[in-house]
Design an enzyme around this catalytic site. Structure first.
Site, PDB file in Angstrom:
ATOM      1  N   HIS A 139      22.981  19.549  92.628  1.00 16.18           N
ATOM      2  CA  HIS A 139      23.843  19.785  91.243  1.00 16.18           C
ATOM      3  C   HIS A 139      25.232  20.157  91.686  1.00 16.18           C
ATOM      4  O   HIS A 139      25.679  19.176  92.980  1.00 16.18           O
ATOM      5  CB  HIS A 139      23.498  21.072  91.483  1.00 16.18           C
ATOM      6  CG  HIS A 139      24.078  22.245  93.005  1.00 16.18           C
ATOM      7  ND1 HIS A 139      23.801  22.091  94.034  1.00 16.18           N
ATOM      8  CD2 HIS A 139      25.190  22.169  93.490  1.00 16.18           C
ATOM      9  CE1 HIS A 139      23.724  22.276  95.179  1.00 16.18           C
ATOM     10  NE2 HIS A 139      25.400  22.500  94.952  1.00 16.18           N
ATOM     11  N   HIS A 156      31.680  16.530  92.712  1.00 19.00           N
ATOM     12  CA  HIS A 156      31.062  15.757  93.540  1.00 19.00           C
ATOM     13  C   HIS A 156      29.715  15.791  93.772  1.00 19.00           C
ATOM     14  O   HIS A 156      29.094  17.251  93.760  1.00 19.00           O
ATOM     15  CB  HIS A 156      31.383  16.140  95.255  1.00 19.00           C
ATOM     16  CG  HIS A 156      31.541  16.956  96.260  1.00 19.00           C
ATOM     17  ND1 HIS A 156      32.086  18.139  95.707  1.00 19.00           N
ATOM     18  CD2 HIS A 156      30.058  17.654  96.715  1.00 19.00           C
ATOM     19  CE1 HIS A 156      31.633  19.049  96.567  1.00 19.00           C
ATOM     20  NE2 HIS A 156      30.380  18.855  97.149  1.00 19.00           N
TER      21      HIS A 156
END
Lengths: 170, 170
Positions: free
Chosen positions: B34, B115
């Site tokens: 995720h 990220h």
């Protein structure tokens, strides 16, 4: 892709169920405690996209409800699974039937019995031990169910949420 | 309850990321691959319910977008984390800022750098080894992002989906 549809009970129920699943359910790391509504099935992503409006329609026309769980039960010898049984199964069965109608190629493996698994793939001895120690225990758990979740499965067998569908508020 | 908000990239990206996370990310079993949009924060369930319409509004007014990932990067020495960096960060940063505005008591721990973690909590040696072997690798991954997910955390640290919010189709 592999999809499935499930209900997640509220957190207080999930935490209690996980205290058993941690020891007795090899799927503990793949998915949170849940009640399966539609078992794993395969469908192309585009075909799924065309089903989403139907799922939204079903959700919009289904009342939220509260489930109650008091007792453990098991599926042995069909399957070495121990679960919390749902006292009021009707709203879950109704939801299952409506969703299943939209998935005409999907044949369920078993008769649909709503349940919240606390252990599975157990040896026969372990199952009898665990069931024996839990069968007299009264759980008195309730959970609001006001949504269902469409999930997909990754290669590592874990399940990820694709979309949540909110039921009608009462 | 502890909540967080995340983007899940599409399955082909998740499967590749998991092939690294399995070895290098101790959170591998707690959540699927995720991009964190809002870090873990604590909020009462009723307070969260009052925020849902605001999240829905933000989703409705945000265009779906595609992210591209080509290279690994790291947060060392701030944090021993290796991640796939996002080439086009603007739409994610925009979403982060809008959601953060609704959570005024929530102070992020770090500056927000979108990220996709592939390893974390690594020893310094391991981090340098893994980064050294991956830094020249070109990944060429893209994923459509057309929703975000509000998650809550169970006692066992795993995250469960509470609700998905669909972005505007382009």
């Amino acid at each position: 892709m592999y999809f499935g549809i499930a209900l997640f009970p509220q957190q207080h129920v999930q935490d209690i169920v996980n205290s058993y699943r941690k020891r007795y359910d090899p799927h503990y790391n793949f998915i949170a405690p849940h009640i399966t509504i539609i078992e794993k099935f395969e469908l192309g992503e585009n075909e799924m996209l065309s089903l989403i409006p139907k799922f939204e329609e079903i959700a919009k026309n289904t009342d939220s409800f509260t489930i109650e769980m008091k007792k453990v039960s098991h599926f042995f010898p069909t399957s070495p699974t121990i679960y919390l049984s749902i006292e009021n199964q009707e709203p879950i069965i109704h939801l299952h039937q409506q969703l299943l109608k939209e998935l005409d190629s999907h044949k369920p493996t078993y008769d649909f019995i709503p349940h919240l698994t606390i252990g599975q793939k157990m040896s026969e001895d372990e199952l009898h031990d665990v069931y024996g120690s839990l069968r007299m225990h009264s759980f008195a758990l309730t959970s609001l169910i006001d949504r269902f979740h469409l999930l997909y499965q990754l290669e590592n067998k874990s399940w990820v949420n694709y979309q949540s569908f909110l039921l009608k508020k009462r």
